[in-house]
Motif scaffolding. Structure first.
Motif, short mmCIF file in Angstrom:
data_model
loop_
_atom_site.label_atom_id
_atom_site.label_comp_id
_atom_site.label_asym_id
_atom_site.label_seq_id
_atom_site.Cartn_x
_atom_site.Cartn_y
_atom_site.Cartn_z
N PRO A 111 51.03 38.42 100.02
CA PRO A 111 51.59 38.34 98.67
C PRO A 111 50.70 37.54 97.72
N THR A 112 50.99 37.63 96.42
CA THR A 112 50.19 36.95 95.41
C THR A 112 50.11 35.46 95.72
N PRO A 113 48.89 34.94 95.85
CA PRO A 113 48.74 33.53 96.21
C PRO A 113 49.21 32.61 95.08
N SER A 114 49.64 31.45 95.47
CA SER A 114 49.92 30.39 94.51
C SER A 114 48.67 29.53 94.34
N ILE A 115 48.48 28.98 93.15
CA ILE A 115 47.27 28.23 92.81
C ILE A 115 47.67 26.82 92.40
N ILE A 116 46.97 25.84 92.95
CA ILE A 116 47.13 24.46 92.52
C ILE A 116 45.75 23.86 92.30
N TRP A 117 45.67 22.91 91.40
CA TRP A 117 44.43 22.17 91.12
C TRP A 117 44.67 20.70 91.39
N LEU A 118 43.65 20.07 92.00
CA LEU A 118 43.68 18.63 92.23
C LEU A 118 42.60 17.96 91.41
N SER A 119 42.93 16.80 90.86
CA SER A 119 41.97 16.04 90.06
C SER A 119 40.99 15.31 90.96
N PHE A 151 43.02 25.27 94.99
CA PHE A 151 43.53 25.75 96.28
C PHE A 151 44.41 26.97 96.03
N ALA A 152 44.10 28.05 96.72
CA ALA A 152 44.91 29.27 96.68
C ALA A 152 45.52 29.47 98.06
N GLY A 168 47.31 32.68 104.66
CA GLY A 168 46.22 31.73 104.75
C GLY A 168 45.87 31.10 103.41
N ASN A 169 44.82 30.25 103.43
CA ASN A 169 44.43 29.48 102.26
C ASN A 169 42.95 29.66 101.96
N ASP A 170 42.58 29.30 100.74
CA ASP A 170 41.18 29.30 100.32
C ASP A 170 41.04 28.24 99.24
#
Length: 614
Positions: free
Chosen positions: A443-451, A487-488, A493-495
């Motif tokens: 399914p469509t991955p979720s995206i997060i950003w870390l500072s 991070f996706a 799985g993750n990337d």
């Protein structure tokens, strides 16, 4: 004639003999039964229901235990109406047209356990109407037109266990209305016009264990709504469409085992008000517009076994949503908008016995594979989950797939970041920078950003994550420099990738008293004041021509207004001083070196000057 007399005497003796036999068999004379009623001496019951009676019948046996006067035309209960029926245990007066109950109407019914007055036309209950009922356990006054409970209305009913007061026009409950009900266990106030919780009145019911507040006009549950109800175990608040929130301490002091908040207007799970309910076993939040269940916020409900959220607007159950719920055995999420329910949402699916996911647009991919693996010991309550997507399995029940079919079904494609090229940006302070993180997966991955400080970046603020996954740094500062991480992730799985941002500040040795040029639509202005931030050079004038014109106009109008106020003030001040003289006469003496003393009175008149004031 003699024969006839003998026959008549014989018949009389037969009647007397039968009467004597009746008395001898039962030990007491037969019951007198009121007209239009049915009597059962064996059950000590008199049934006078549905006979259009306008008054209580006379000659009711004093030993009657059950008296049914329902569905008649009784309008008034008089003072001590049933004083002769001291053995009565149950009295049914429902479905009449009662509008008046006089004081001490039930006096003398010391053994009465149940009193039903539902479906009448009562508007007010006078204080003392229920006096003389020390043994009463159940009082049903539902479906009347009662507007208010006065102080001490029920104070002599010390043994009352259940009060059914639903479907009335209740607007107000006095603070001491429930005073004396020390043994009350169940109270129902459904379908009332109450706009707030009668906290003061409820605080009198220290023994209450079950409370229902349904179909009321409640707008909020304020703090300490149920104070002093430490024994309350079941609370139901339902069908309150104006109830949009619960105050933080609205349920404080309660040790509930069952909580129902259905058909309200709750847009989110009330996590904070619930967190102290460590004995809660049953939670029902059905038919509320709740969109999601967030992770790790229900863990304080250690003993929760059943969770119902039916018929809502639920779109997503986050991973970790039920972490800490080690005893959960029933989960009902039917009739929502869920596309999946991941196994990672649970602390452990091993305790789960009943699962309801029917009537959801489920996508049968790897996220729901756990449901198939556990379907043999899961009870779907005869309504198993059905696949909505992919198209080739649409309409099929999850439990119908076989082991052979699984390799081509319930599959996912791992999250993958497409733009792998290095993104390194060097810029000066004040510039806006964007970093891209395009992803692919099913399914469509979720995206997060870390500072650079490893904090999660949100969708708001100066540094924010846009809806397409792009990171935007607006008006970049030196302290924004560092590596940012994208991070996706999805169920397969993750990337991740890292990007670099280096922001240069202005040299510290730059002159602080340099002139700054301001430009505004062809006009140039120069300021000799040093800027607050010495790291920037030339700046555009902060106002455009339109803004400047508006500011000048407003200043000019303010000036004119001040002048006008001054003139008005002076005008009214002058009017308050009365009539003003417009002429003045001045006497003066000519000062001459050779002049002698004045002669006669003629000199005085010639030394007077009259002036006209303008």
């Amino acid at each position: 004639m003699c024969v006839e007399t003998a026959d008549w005497r014989g018949m009389c003796w037969c009647a007397v003999l039968l009467l004597i036999m009746g008395v001898s068999e039962s030990g007491e004379p037969p019951w007198p039964c009121p007209q239009c009623c049915e009597c059962s001496p064996e059950n000590l019951m008199v049934n006078c229901s549905s006979n259009n009676l306008t008054s209580v019948p006379d000659n009711i046996n004093a030993k009657t235990h059950h008296l049914n006067l329902a569905n008649n035309l009784l309008k008034t209960l008089r003072h001590r109406q049933f004083s002769t029926l001291s053995q009565l245990q149950e009295l049914d007066l429902s479905e009449n047209i009662l509008s008046t109950i006089e004081v001490e109407a039930f006096h003398g019914l010391q053994n009465l356990l149940t009193l039903r007055l539902s479906q009448n036309r009562l508007k007010i209950l006078p204080v003392g109407a229920f006096s003389g009922l020390p043994s009463l356990h159940l009082l049903d006054i539902s479906e009347n037109e009662i507007l208010i409970f006065l102080d001490y209305t029920f104070r002599e009913m010390t043994s009352l266990r259940k009060l059914e007061a639903s479907e009335n026009d209740l607007l107000f409950i006095s603070k001491r209305a429930f005073s004396g009900l020390l043994n009350l266990r169940e109270l129902s106030l459904d379908r009332s016009n109450l706009t707030s919780v009668p906290s003061e009145a409820l605080s009198q019911l220290t023994g209450l264990s079950c409370l229902r507040l349904c179909l009321a006009e409640l707008t909020i549950l304020p703090n300490n709504s149920f104070r002093r109800l430490g024994r309350l175990r079941e609370l139901t608040v339902s069908n309150c469409p104006l109830l949009g929130s619960l105050a933080t301490n609205s349920l404080i002091g309660l040790n509930l085992t069952s909580l129902t908040l259905t058909y309200c207007n709750l847009s989110s799970v009330p996590y904070v008000p619930l967190q102290h309910l460590v004995y809660l076993c049953y939670l029902d939040l059905s038919y509320n517009p709740i969109i999601s269940i967030h992770p790790n916020l229900l863990g304080d409900l250690l003993r929760l076994q059943e969770f119902h959220l039916v018929g809502g607007s639920l779109l997503r159950v986050e991973p970790g949503a039920f972490h800490g719920l080690v005893y959960i055995r029933l989960l009902n999420m039917s009739s929502n908008q869920l596309v999946t329910l991941e196994e990672t949402a649970f602390h452990s699916v091993g305790t789960l016995e009943v699962l309801r996911l029917d009537n959801n647009p489920l996508i049968c991919d790897c996220r729901l594979l756990w449901v198939w693996r556990h379907h043999l010991h899961l009870d779907f309550d005869k309504k198993p989950p059905i696949c909505n997507l992919p198209v080739h399995v649409q309409g099929r029940m999850i439990q119908d797939f076989t082991q052979v079919q699984l390799p081509g079904l319930f599959t996912c494609r791992q999250a993958r970041i497409l733009n792998r090229k290095p993104q390194e940006v060097r810029t000066d302070e004040g510039h806006t920078v964007q970093f891209f993180c395009q992803v692919d997966g099913d399914p469509t991955p979720s995206i997060i950003w870390l500072s650079p400080h490893r904090t999660l970046l949100s969708t708001t603020g100066r540094i924010r994550v846009l809806s397409n996954g792009t990171l935007e740094v607006r008006y970049s500062q030196v302290q924004d420099s560092g590596y940012y991480h994208c991070f996706a992730s999805n169920a397969a799985g993750n990337d991740s990738i890292s990007v670099s941002l280096q922001v240069r500040g202005f040299p510290a040795s730059s002159p602080r008293n340099r002139s700054i040029h301001f430009f505004m639509e062809g006009w140039s202005f120069t300021s000799t004041q040093s800027p607050v931030n010495d790291s920037q050079g030339l700046r555009p004038f902060p106002f455009d021509m339109k803004t400047l014109i508006i500011a000048v106009t407003m200043g000019f109008l303010s000036f004119l207004s001040s002048v006008a106020v001054c003139f008005v003030f002076m005008f009214f001040w002058s009017q308050s001083k009365g009539q003003i003289k417009h002429t003045a006469t001045i006497d003066f003496v000519p000062h001459s070196a050779g002049a002698g003393p004045a002669r006669g009175g003629s000199g005085t008149d010639n030394n007077r000057l009259t002036m006209k004031l303008l």
